[in-house]
Design an enzyme around this catalytic site. Structure first.
Site, PDB file in Angstrom:
ATOM      1  N   TYR A 432       0.737  -1.235   0.054  1.00 13.76           N
ATOM      2  CA  TYR A 432       0.076  -0.001  -0.106  1.00 13.76           C
ATOM      3  C   TYR A 432       0.734   1.202  -0.049  1.00 13.76           C
ATOM      4  O   TYR A 432       1.978   1.311   0.093  1.00 13.76           O
ATOM      5  CB  TYR A 432      -1.202   0.034   1.177  1.00 13.76           C
ATOM      6  CG  TYR A 432      -0.750  -0.097   2.557  1.00 13.76           C
ATOM      7  CD1 TYR A 432       0.641   0.108   3.187  1.00 13.76           C
ATOM      8  CD2 TYR A 432      -1.720  -0.613   3.422  1.00 13.76           C
ATOM      9  CE1 TYR A 432       0.826   0.032   4.464  1.00 13.76           C
ATOM     10  CE2 TYR A 432      -1.262  -0.668   5.016  1.00 13.76           C
ATOM     11  CZ  TYR A 432      -0.080  -0.351   5.135  1.00 13.76           C
ATOM     12  OH  TYR A 432       0.204  -0.542   6.557  1.00 13.76           O
ATOM     13  N   GLU A 433       0.224   2.492  -0.281  1.00 11.86           N
ATOM     14  CA  GLU A 433       0.613   3.748  -0.294  1.00 11.86           C
ATOM     15  C   GLU A 433       1.661   3.807  -1.563  1.00 11.86           C
ATOM     16  O   GLU A 433       2.998   4.462  -1.466  1.00 11.86           O
ATOM     17  CB  GLU A 433       1.354   3.868   0.963  1.00 11.86           C
ATOM     18  CG  GLU A 433       1.751   5.581   1.210  1.00 11.86           C
ATOM     19  CD  GLU A 433       0.302   6.454   1.063  1.00 11.86           C
ATOM     20  OE1 GLU A 433      -0.808   6.202   1.706  1.00 11.86           O
ATOM     21  OE2 GLU A 433       0.268   7.315  -0.002  1.00 11.86           O
TER      22      GLU A 433
END
Ligand SMILES: Cc1cc2nc3c(=O)[nH]c(=O)nc-3n(C[C@H](O)[C@H](O)[C@H](O)COP(=O)(O)OP(=O)(O)OC[C@H]3O[C@@H](n4cnc5c(N)ncnc54)[C@H](O)[C@@H]3O)c2cc1C
Length: 580
Positions: A432-433
């Site tokens: 993620y991110e």
């Protein structure tokens, strides 16, 4: 196993490896005493309140019942204790109730919170993202209305970017925002994987949502940022009726079970525009560096937790004879291979921690310095280090957590010891991110080219200055190996700059990021060894730096070969060939 906050190591990294002098000058209220008081108190909260909930959070997790998310057992009370203690707004603007501490200090605190309980830490992490987006792009009214509640944690925040067809490629976002004739908008659409998208810990949830205005251009140039509260908020700041949005369910995941990952359904939800129309992605980018750095330190945090676990087990578990023990059956920590595994785990944690904290100090200086030259230099360092901190440190998180399982042998694979949870939890951080593959492309495609390669040139000069100081016999090999790794970085960087924009650069990007991360990690350990000379921990820090230099930096030349291998073979290995 209980969590032991690494306060001493964090203070060493901040004071002796990264250096806090620039921050002492920029933050008049900040000093050593404050630093130690904050770290000690955060350590107590992490170990005493959040750590004990990590296991039950994994086993029971957040639940979705009757259209609502119920947080994991104990999390609601822990959240209350967290916000009552003022931990939510450590680095936020004092004008809105924050404590205005350096970002580097808040990041050190966040490491301990995430190590104690990664799922819990995600709630304040996402709120911080909302605070930063509103601080940078909100109107005065929006700031006055929302920031005090987000800063004190009474309300939490989310980031609603991802949709089923739009993950790494946000140009494909389809959620719609229609003007409603009242100066506000109505959002319709579905978002997926929204961290802490719904829960029962805070009074309200402020969703920041990417959506398209009618007639917006295709692609990234047609995305705007909106704010949609879970419960509507009056101009006086009172919470009113429910907005037209709801969680559609939560995901069943490999790890971080206590962090509710929600599908969010926007069904004509009332929303306000944040920033200018069609500038949504640019708005998100201003807070992206900080969010990525927070994920980077999650990698370090989970590695630290896994290391503590493995270290304790290795001292208890006995198997076989050892050259370093007179016991007929020795503790496995006295088996050279297990010792090597543990020591390398520790070295990589220390390297990753220093990389993240150095990035945070650069971000603080870039934000606050009044000297344009210092500011520009710090900005370049922050930009260059951010993808390295995110990707290298989260890869280290997985690698170290995996090594922790290995040290436990079969007991690591069964769930009983808890070592497996760290490995499962660690696995999300490279995803993620912005996946680590996307970070590598950001590094090779954008950051390397900043100022025509100036960011890497400055880094190389700083690293060479450390090499020149590594003259004492106990660190000479560190100096020699670091110098060779720096050569490999210079060589590979020049090649990557030449190849910019070509498939060759894209194919070499991940190896290039690893080369930089490995080398900067060795530099940080070398700085630690130099700083520790004449101190009681000099021998240990010297040995760690040498071990890392021998085991990791020696691979730099090979990695550079991988960077510069080109893309021809990959091009030939088409889907048809691979599937044949
Ligand atoms: C637990 C969890 C929490 C999350 N929290 C949030 C949240 O709070 N808010 C939010 O908006 N989103 C959130 N996400 C979404 C997350 O950010 C995305 O999953 C991530 O950005 C990757 O997108 P994707 O899953 O669609 O993968 P894809 O984009 O489909 O990528 C699949 C693979 O292809 C690679 N790839 C894709 N494009 C390229 C390219 N151009 N070049 C090279 N490689 C490429 C990727 O690196 C990856 O390995 C969360 C996800 C999870 C699982």
């Amino acid at each position: 196993m209980s969590f032991r906050p690494p306060v001493r190591d964090l203070a060493f990294a901040l004071n002796d490896v990264v250096g806090l002098e620039p921050l002492i000058a920029l933050f008049p209220e900040f000093d050593q005493e404050t630093l130690m008081a904050v770290l000690e108190a955060a350590g107590e909260l992490a170990a005493g309140v959040l750590g004990p909930l990590n296991r039950i959070g994994d086993q029971v997790g957040a639940k979705f019942e009757n259209g609502q998310v119920i947080s994991a057992p104990g999390f609601k009370a822990a959240y209350q204790e967290f916000v009552d203690g003022g931990w939510n707004g450590l680095s936020a603007d004092p004008e809105f109730g924050g404590q205005g501490l350096p970002r580097a200090v808040a990041l050190a605190v966040f490491e301990m919170i995430s190590a104690a309980n990664m799922s819990f830490g995600l709630a304040p992490m996402l709120t911080l993202g909302a605070i930063e987006a509103l601080t940078a792009h909100g109107t005065d009214r929006q700031k006055a209305l929302y920031l005090p509640h987000l800063t004190n944690g009474a309300w939490s925040g989310t980031m609603n970017l991802t949709e089923p067809q739009a993950g790494s490629d946000l140009a494909l976002v389809r959620a719609k925002a229609e003007p409603d004739g009242e100066g506000t908008y109505r959002i319709t659409g579905q978002k997926i994987y929204i961290t802490w998208g719904d829960h029962d810990c805070a009074e309200n949830i402020i969703h920041l949502v990417l959506a398209r205005l009618p007639d917006a251009p295709e692609g990234v140039k047609g995305i705007s940022l909106f704010l949609a509260p879970k419960k509507l908020v009056s101009e006086a700041g009172e919470i009113g009726e429910a907005n037209a949005l709801r969680p559609g369910g939560i995901e069943h995941k490999l790890g971080i079970h206590a962090s509710p990952t929600c599908t969010m359904l926007f069904e004509g939800a009332k929303a306000e525009l944040v920033g200018a129309p069609n500038q949504g992605l640019a708005c998100m980018f201003t807070m992206m560096n900080s969010a990525r750095l927070n994920v980077g330190i999650q990698g370090v945090a989970i590695a630290e937790r896994a290391y503590q676990h493995a270290l304790a087990y290795a001292q208890e578990r006995r198997q076989g004879r050892s050259p370093w023990s007179t016991d007929a059956v020795a503790p496995i920590i006295d088996q050279p291979d297990v010792r090597r595994t543990l020591a390398l785990m520790k070295a990589k944690i220390e390297a990753g921690r220093a990389i993240c904290l150095a990035t945070a100090v650069a971000a603080d200086v870039a934000h606050l310095s009044a000297d344009p030259e210092v500011k520009a230099r710090a900005r370049l360092r922050e930009e260059l280090f951010t993808p390295i901190a995110k990707a290298w440190c989260t890869d280290v998180g997985v690698e170290v957590a995996s090594a922790g399982v290995q040290v436990h042998g079969g007991m690591g694979f069964v769930e009983e010891t808890g070592a497996a949870q760290h490995y499962r939890d660690a696995r999300i951080a490279p995803i993620y991110e912005g996946t680590n593959g996307i970070q590598a492309i950001d590094l090779a495609g954008r950051k390397l080219g900043l100022g025509g390669g100036e960011a890497v040139r400055q880094l190389v000069a700083d690293m060479k200055a450390t090499v020149a100081a590594l003259t004492a016999p106990e660190v000479q090999t560190v100096g020699a190996r670091l110098a060779s790794a720096i050569d490999a970085v210079e060589h590979a960087s020049a090649w990557m700059l030449e190849q910019k924009g070509t498939p060759n650069a894209l194919a070499g990007a991940t190896a290039y990021l690893k080369l930089l991360g490995d080398t900067v990690g060795g530099w940080m350990l070398a700085k630690g060894a130099l700083a520790a000379v004449d101190r009681p921990d000099a021998a240990a820090r010297g040995a760690l730096a040498r071990l890392y230099a021998d085991q990791v930096l020696t691979g730099a030349a090979g990695l550079a070969g991988g960077v510069m291998a080109g893309s021809a073979d990959l091009e030939a290995l088409t889907a048809g060939v691979l599937a044949a």
